[in-house]
Design a protein around this motif. Structure first.
Motif, PDB file in Angstrom:
ATOM      1  N   ILE A  39      43.502  -3.958  59.732  1.00  0.00           N
ATOM      2  CA  ILE A  39      42.328  -4.476  60.435  1.00  0.00           C
ATOM      3  C   ILE A  39      41.226  -3.426  60.324  1.00  0.00           C
ATOM      4  O   ILE A  39      41.313  -2.362  60.922  1.00  0.00           O
ATOM      5  N   GLY A  40      40.254  -3.706  59.519  1.00  0.00           N
ATOM      6  CA  GLY A  40      39.165  -2.746  59.342  1.00  0.00           C
ATOM      7  C   GLY A  40      39.129  -2.238  57.918  1.00  0.00           C
ATOM      8  O   GLY A  40      39.850  -2.706  57.036  1.00  0.00           O
ATOM      9  N   ASP A  41      38.288  -1.257  57.716  1.00  0.00           N
ATOM     10  CA  ASP A  41      38.056  -0.709  56.376  1.00  0.00           C
ATOM     11  C   ASP A  41      38.874   0.576  56.183  1.00  0.00           C
ATOM     12  O   ASP A  41      38.314   1.671  56.122  1.00  0.00           O
ATOM     13  N   SER A  44      42.508   2.972  51.946  1.00  0.00           N
ATOM     14  CA  SER A  44      43.229   4.146  51.437  1.00  0.00           C
ATOM     15  C   SER A  44      44.449   4.449  52.306  1.00  0.00           C
ATOM     16  O   SER A  44      45.560   4.644  51.804  1.00  0.00           O
ATOM     17  N   PHE A  45      44.236   4.487  53.621  1.00  0.00           N
ATOM     18  CA  PHE A  45      45.331   4.747  54.557  1.00  0.00           C
ATOM     19  C   PHE A  45      46.388   3.654  54.464  1.00  0.00           C
ATOM     20  O   PHE A  45      47.596   3.941  54.427  1.00  0.00           O
ATOM     21  N   LEU A  46      45.939   2.410  54.395  1.00  0.00           N
ATOM     22  CA  LEU A  46      46.869   1.286  54.279  1.00  0.00           C
ATOM     23  C   LEU A  46      47.712   1.419  53.019  1.00  0.00           C
ATOM     24  O   LEU A  46      48.933   1.229  53.054  1.00  0.00           O
ATOM     25  N   SER A  81      47.435  11.998  60.254  1.00  0.00           N
ATOM     26  CA  SER A  81      46.699  13.258  60.404  1.00  0.00           C
ATOM     27  C   SER A  81      45.586  13.367  59.370  1.00  0.00           C
ATOM     28  O   SER A  81      44.473  13.804  59.690  1.00  0.00           O
ATOM     29  N   ILE A  82      45.883  12.970  58.145  1.00  0.00           N
ATOM     30  CA  ILE A  82      44.844  12.955  57.105  1.00  0.00           C
ATOM     31  C   ILE A  82      43.750  11.957  57.494  1.00  0.00           C
ATOM     32  O   ILE A  82      42.561  12.236  57.359  1.00  0.00           O
ATOM     33  N   PHE A  83      44.157  10.802  57.993  1.00  0.00           N
ATOM     34  CA  PHE A  83      43.205   9.753  58.348  1.00  0.00           C
ATOM     35  C   PHE A  83      42.266  10.199  59.470  1.00  0.00           C
ATOM     36  O   PHE A  83      41.045  10.051  59.379  1.00  0.00           O
ATOM     37  N   TYR A  84      42.798  10.742  60.550  1.00  0.00           N
ATOM     38  CA  TYR A  84      41.975  11.093  61.709  1.00  0.00           C
ATOM     39  C   TYR A  84      41.200  12.400  61.521  1.00  0.00           C
ATOM     40  O   TYR A  84      40.189  12.601  62.186  1.00  0.00           O
ATOM     41  N   GLU A  85      41.699  13.283  60.690  1.00  0.00           N
ATOM     42  CA  GLU A  85      41.038  14.571  60.446  1.00  0.00           C
ATOM     43  C   GLU A  85      40.700  15.292  61.747  1.00  0.00           C
ATOM     44  O   GLU A  85      39.619  15.860  61.898  1.00  0.00           O
TER      45      GLU A  85
END
Length: 137
Positions: A39-41, A44-46, A81-85
């Motif tokens: 859900i959302g943009d 990459s994370f998905l 962790s990579i996603f939220y930075e």
């Protein structure tokens, strides 16, 4: 009733908390993260977490008796962790993951099974991250 006795945690509660922590590496929680990231943009994370799951499954067929909860937990720790930075989130997620390891130890899961699970998680992250870089420039 003694105040100190009322503050002691019974072994049943300890086991319940340990199992709850381990559940963070369970498939239902992993799928919740997948659905939320869809859900959302967050393509990459998905991709990272979607690729990591079948990679982990395939590797687990070769490396038997490995703890997949700790492997999936590791995958989620790294990629979220990579996603939220955010260092505070990374520290918290690493601490929770460490508590998952302690919980497995408390529940008397074989140390070798835990180590193999960690290794599978590491390999899955590396492969998934690399494949995602190939998919998303």
């Amino acid at each position: 009733m003694n105040v100190m006795e009322s503050l002691k945690i019974s072994s049943n509660i300890k086991e319940e908390v340990a199992r709850d922590l381990i559940a963070l590496g369970g498939l239902p929680f992993y799928f919740l993260v997948i659905v939320r990231s869809s859900i959302g943009d967050y393509f990459s994370f998905l991709c990272q977490i979607l690729i990591a799951l079948p990679v982990l499954y395939l590797i687990s067929k070769v490396v038997k008796n490995s703890n997949l909860h700790i492997a999936r937990g590791f995958i989620l720790v790294i990629f979220t962790s990579i996603f939220y930075e955010a260092m505070s989130f990374t520290i918290l997620s690493i601490l929770v993951w460490g508590c998952m390891i302690l919980s497995l130890t408390y529940l008397k899961v074989d140390t070798k099974e835990i180590i193999r699970g960690v290794a599978l998680g590491v390999v899955s992250v590396i492969i998934s991250y690399t494949l995602t870089l190939l998919i998303i420039p």
